[in-house]
Design an enzyme around this catalytic site. Structure first.
Site, short mmCIF file in Angstrom:
data_model
loop_
_atom_site.label_atom_id
_atom_site.label_comp_id
_atom_site.label_asym_id
_atom_site.label_seq_id
_atom_site.Cartn_x
_atom_site.Cartn_y
_atom_site.Cartn_z
N LEU A 36 -91.01 -55.45 35.85
CA LEU A 36 -91.95 -55.66 34.76
C LEU A 36 -93.16 -54.81 35.10
CD1 LEU A 36 -91.75 -59.52 34.25
CD2 LEU A 36 -91.48 -57.84 32.42
N SER A 37 -93.46 -53.82 34.30
CA SER A 37 -94.52 -52.87 34.64
C SER A 37 -95.88 -53.55 34.65
CB SER A 37 -94.52 -51.72 33.64
OG SER A 37 -93.34 -50.96 33.74
#
Length: 296
Positions: free
Chosen positions: A80-81
């Site tokens: 998840l950036s």
């Protein structure tokens, strides 16, 4: 996390839709039960059932930190950036309602859901090379609204069997912008992608479709496309900065990170010069990039 984003002024003023979308489709709704944390020597598993607080701390860390969701052969291969970089890249895409959009690198499916929130139902196609990730993302997307097409395949070739897109966004870094992405984007359309170890660029397709030009929008380090070299090992960089990469000018100062996951941006529109193969990419001393058709 939203409060810290407020305090640091990280919500994009030109894209007011970004914050409501990101808060509606919160990170934990897309995070798998098994996450990974760096303990100083290796990535270790953090299981939601065994340690829910540690799991939550990884999901909602600093806006400049990514959440590692997959580790392969000791290196992170999906995440998840960082929240601030997600917001920055969505802003750079200049996505408008009704625009067909292609995402490359589905991962958990959250970014595709954010795109669909803006573009509209049935207008987002996302491509993931890992079948297990693609299947998990499809479940996440179905649970949060559906109507996003998930394809399993090589993101570097895009979605050649679909109609051209108005917007294309990649969540993995490429050393050269694939010409297939330009071909699959309409004239005047926009491509946003992490580029090399430098940052993300936003390119606009020329009226004749034979080139794309744009600017470096922010600095960040992203995971490369599968099979690409992930860079120097931890013991090579932990005590000193490595020699300047060959594709950067001697006067360019870049912060070095070991983790190939997305990390914080440090500014906008980097002035630098980068050498490049003919017909692949050029970057002027003012940070303007042009991609042209191979062979021209």
């Amino acid at each position: 996390m939203a409060r810290i984003m407020d305090e640091r002024g990280l919500w994009p003023a030109d894209s007011p839709w970004v914050r409501p979308a990101m808060e509606t489709h919160a990170r934990h709704r897309f995070a798998p039960d098994r996450l990974w944390a760096w303990d100083g020597g290796a990535y270790v598993c953090v299981d939601r059932g065994a340690n829910p607080q540690a799991w939550a701390d990884l999901v909602y860390a600093d806006p400049a930190d990514s959440t590692i969701t997959q580790v392969t052969a000791g290196l992170p291969t999906s995440s998840l950036s960082c929240e601030e970089v997600v917001a920055d890249m969505l802003d750079s895409l200049v996505l408008e309602p009704g625009q067909p959009t292609l995402e490359l690198g589905t991962a958990t499916g959250r970014n595709a859901r954010l795109l669909a929130e803006r573009a509209g139902p049935g207008l987002v196609t996302t491509v993931e090379c890992d079948p297990e990730l693609a299947a998990a993302a499809a479940v996440n997307l179905a649970a949060t609204g559906g109507e996003v097409e998930v394809l399993t395949g090589d993101g570097t070739i895009g979605a050649p069997l679909r109609e051209r897109f108005h917007r294309v966004i990649s969540t993995f870094a490429v050393e050269e912008v694939p010409w297939a992405w330009v071909e699959q984007t309409v004239a005047g359309g926009r491509i946003v992608t992490p580029w090399g170890r430098l940052g993300h660029v936003a390119l606009t397709i020329a009226p004749d479709g034979q080139s794309a030009t744009g600017w470096i929008q922010g600095l960040a380090t992203f995971m490369p496309s599968r099979g690409a070299d992930q860079g120097l090992e931890w013991d090579q960089v932990r005590n000193s900065c490595p020699r300047p990469p060959k594709n950067r000018s001697p006067g360019t100062c870049i912060s070095c990170t070991r983790t190939p996951a997305c990390s914080s941006r440090y500014g906008s529109s980097l002035p630098t010069s980068v050498s490049a193969p003919p017909h692949a990419r050029t970057l002027s001393p003012r940070g303007c990039m042009t991609v042209t058709r191979p062979g021209r």
